[in-house]
Design a protein around this motif. Structure first.
Motif, PDB file in Angstrom:
ATOM      1  N   ASP A   1      59.790  24.267  15.043  1.00 39.46           N
ATOM      2  CA  ASP A   1      58.827  23.984  16.113  1.00 39.46           C
ATOM      3  C   ASP A   1      58.682  25.185  17.044  1.00 39.46           C
ATOM      4  O   ASP A   1      57.573  25.534  17.452  1.00 39.46           O
ATOM      5  N   GLY A   2      59.790  25.815  17.389  1.00 39.39           N
ATOM      6  CA  GLY A   2      59.760  26.996  18.257  1.00 39.39           C
ATOM      7  C   GLY A   2      59.014  28.152  17.626  1.00 39.39           C
ATOM      8  O   GLY A   2      58.224  28.843  18.284  1.00 39.39           O
ATOM      9  N   LEU A   3      59.248  28.372  16.329  1.00 40.74           N
ATOM     10  CA  LEU A   3      58.538  29.445  15.619  1.00 40.74           C
ATOM     11  C   LEU A   3      57.035  29.160  15.545  1.00 40.74           C
ATOM     12  O   LEU A   3      56.214  30.066  15.738  1.00 40.74           O
ATOM     13  N   ALA A   4      56.675  27.903  15.283  1.00 36.70           N
ATOM     14  CA  ALA A   4      55.252  27.543  15.218  1.00 36.70           C
ATOM     15  C   ALA A   4      54.591  27.748  16.578  1.00 36.70           C
ATOM     16  O   ALA A   4      53.466  28.274  16.655  1.00 36.70           O
ATOM     17  N   HIS A   5      55.285  27.374  17.641  1.00 34.09           N
ATOM     18  CA  HIS A   5      54.728  27.567  18.981  1.00 34.09           C
ATOM     19  C   HIS A   5      54.560  29.057  19.273  1.00 34.09           C
ATOM     20  O   HIS A   5      53.520  29.475  19.810  1.00 34.09           O
ATOM     21  N   ALA A   6      55.548  29.860  18.927  1.00 34.84           N
ATOM     22  CA  ALA A   6      55.462  31.310  19.161  1.00 34.84           C
ATOM     23  C   ALA A   6      54.291  31.904  18.395  1.00 34.84           C
ATOM     24  O   ALA A   6      53.538  32.732  18.924  1.00 34.84           O
ATOM     25  N   ARG A   7      54.095  31.473  17.147  1.00 37.84           N
ATOM     26  CA  ARG A   7      52.964  31.968  16.353  1.00 37.84           C
ATOM     27  C   ARG A   7      51.639  31.565  16.980  1.00 37.84           C
ATOM     28  O   ARG A   7      50.684  32.343  16.997  1.00 37.84           O
ATOM     29  N   SER A   8      51.574  30.339  17.514  1.00 38.09           N
ATOM     30  CA  SER A   8      50.323  29.890  18.147  1.00 38.09           C
ATOM     31  C   SER A   8      50.017  30.698  19.404  1.00 38.09           C
ATOM     32  O   SER A   8      48.873  30.766  19.832  1.00 38.09           O
ATOM     33  N   GLN A   9      51.028  31.315  19.989  1.00 37.66           N
ATOM     34  CA  GLN A   9      50.850  32.164  21.169  1.00 37.66           C
ATOM     35  C   GLN A   9      50.646  33.632  20.785  1.00 37.66           C
ATOM     36  O   GLN A   9      50.607  34.504  21.636  1.00 37.66           O
ATOM     37  N   GLY A  10      50.562  33.889  19.470  1.00 36.63           N
ATOM     38  CA  GLY A  10      50.321  35.252  18.995  1.00 36.63           C
ATOM     39  C   GLY A  10      51.569  36.095  18.818  1.00 36.63           C
ATOM     40  O   GLY A  10      51.483  37.285  18.558  1.00 36.63           O
TER      41      GLY A  10
ATOM     42  N   GLY B   1      60.578  38.904  13.825  1.00 37.27           N
ATOM     43  CA  GLY B   1      60.963  39.829  12.773  1.00 37.27           C
ATOM     44  C   GLY B   1      60.835  41.278  13.204  1.00 37.27           C
ATOM     45  O   GLY B   1      60.369  41.601  14.291  1.00 37.27           O
ATOM     46  N   ARG B   2      61.253  42.115  12.306  1.00 35.23           N
ATOM     47  CA  ARG B   2      61.259  43.545  12.551  1.00 35.23           C
ATOM     48  C   ARG B   2      59.836  44.092  12.451  1.00 35.23           C
ATOM     49  O   ARG B   2      59.096  43.736  11.535  1.00 35.23           O
ATOM     50  N   PRO B   3      59.450  45.010  13.355  1.00 35.81           N
ATOM     51  CA  PRO B   3      58.106  45.591  13.265  1.00 35.81           C
ATOM     52  C   PRO B   3      57.954  46.394  11.968  1.00 35.81           C
ATOM     53  O   PRO B   3      58.903  47.025  11.507  1.00 35.81           O
ATOM     54  N   THR B   4      56.770  46.383  11.419  1.00 37.65           N
ATOM     55  CA  THR B   4      56.538  47.100  10.175  1.00 37.65           C
ATOM     56  C   THR B   4      56.487  48.605  10.405  1.00 37.65           C
ATOM     57  O   THR B   4      56.059  49.062  11.468  1.00 37.65           O
ATOM     58  N   VAL B   5      56.954  49.344   9.416  1.00 39.82           N
ATOM     59  CA  VAL B   5      56.873  50.807   9.483  1.00 39.82           C
ATOM     60  C   VAL B   5      55.533  51.283   8.931  1.00 39.82           C
ATOM     61  O   VAL B   5      55.186  52.454   9.043  1.00 39.82           O
TER      62      VAL B   5
END
Length: 192
Positions: free
Chosen positions: A128-137, A141-145
C-alpha cells in the motif's frame, strides 16, 4: 522416539550450562549446543547437525523458542518443516509449546495463524505504501545510470549492429542495464 535437545547462546562468553542441564533433566538423550551464534542466522553448525540427526518420531526440545529463532515467520516455517518430517517440538519454559499433545498442537496452530496474519499485514502495508508513493510520482530504488544521452548512444550503436556486451563496455555499465534501458525506450517509442 528420541528426545533431542538444542541449546544456543549468542556470545562465546555466555554459558549454555543451564540450558543443557535443563534439557538433560527433562529427558534429552542428546543435546546440540551452538555457542556465539545469533538466532537470526538460519544456518548454525550445531543446529544444522541437530536437524540432520533428527528422525521421524523424534522430539526436539528447547529451553525457550527464542533459542531456535528470533523471527516469528522463520519460527513458524521451521515448526512446519519439523512437523512435515514427523518431528515434534517441546519447550521447557513454555509448556503450551508441546506438539506431542493435542492442546499443544492446537495452541501452535493458533500462534501460526496470528504469525501469518502479522506477516501478511506487514506485506500489505508495504505494498500500500509503495502504491501510494507511485501515485505521488515517487519511484523507489536506485537511480538509473542510463541517462537519455547514454540511451541515445546505445540505440545508435545497436542500430549499427553492435552487440550488447560491446555497448555495455563502451558505456561502462552492465549488459543487463543496456538491455533494460533499450527495452524501456522501445516501450515508450515503439517502432512503426
Amino acid at each position: 522416539m528420541t528426545i533431542v535437545g538444542y541449546a544456543r547462546v549468542s556470545t562465546r562468553e555466555q554459558n549454555p550450562a543451564q540450558q543443557e542441564a535443563a534439557l538433560t533433566a527433562a529427558g534429552a538423550e542428546r543435546v546440540f549446543t551452538d555457542r556465539g551464534e545469533s538466532s537470526r542466522k538460519i544456518s548454525r553448525p550445531q543446529w544444522d547437525a541437530c536437524l540432520d540427526y533428527l528422525r521421524e518420531g523424534d522430539v526436539l526440545m528447547v529451553y525457550r523458542l527464542d533459542r531456535l529463532s528470533s523471527s516469528d515467520a522463520h519460527l513458524i516455517t521451521l515448526i512446519n518443516e519439523l512437523g512435515q518430517r514427523g518431528v515434534d517440538l517441546r519447550s521447557i519454559t513454555e509448556p503450551a509449546i508441546d506438539t506431542t499433545s493435542p492442546m499443544g498442537r492446537a495452541l501452535y496452530g493458533i500462534m501460526a495463524v496470528f504469525a501469518q496474519l502479522r506477516v501478511d499485514t506487514i506485506r500489505q502495508n508495504t505494498l500500500d505504501g509503495l502504491a501510494h508513493a507511485r501515485s505521488q510520482g515517487r519511484v523507489g530504488g536506485r537511480p538509473t545510470v542510463m541517462t537519455p544521452e547514454r540511451v541515445a548512444v546505445a540505440q545508435q550503436m545497436r542500430a549499427e549492429k553492435a552487440t550488447f556486451p560491446q555497448i555495455a563496455r563502451t558505456l561502462g555499465v552492465g549488459e543487463a542495464t543496456v538491455k533494460r534501458a533499450l527495452a524501456a525506450a522501445r516501450a515508450v517509442t515503439p517502432n512503426p
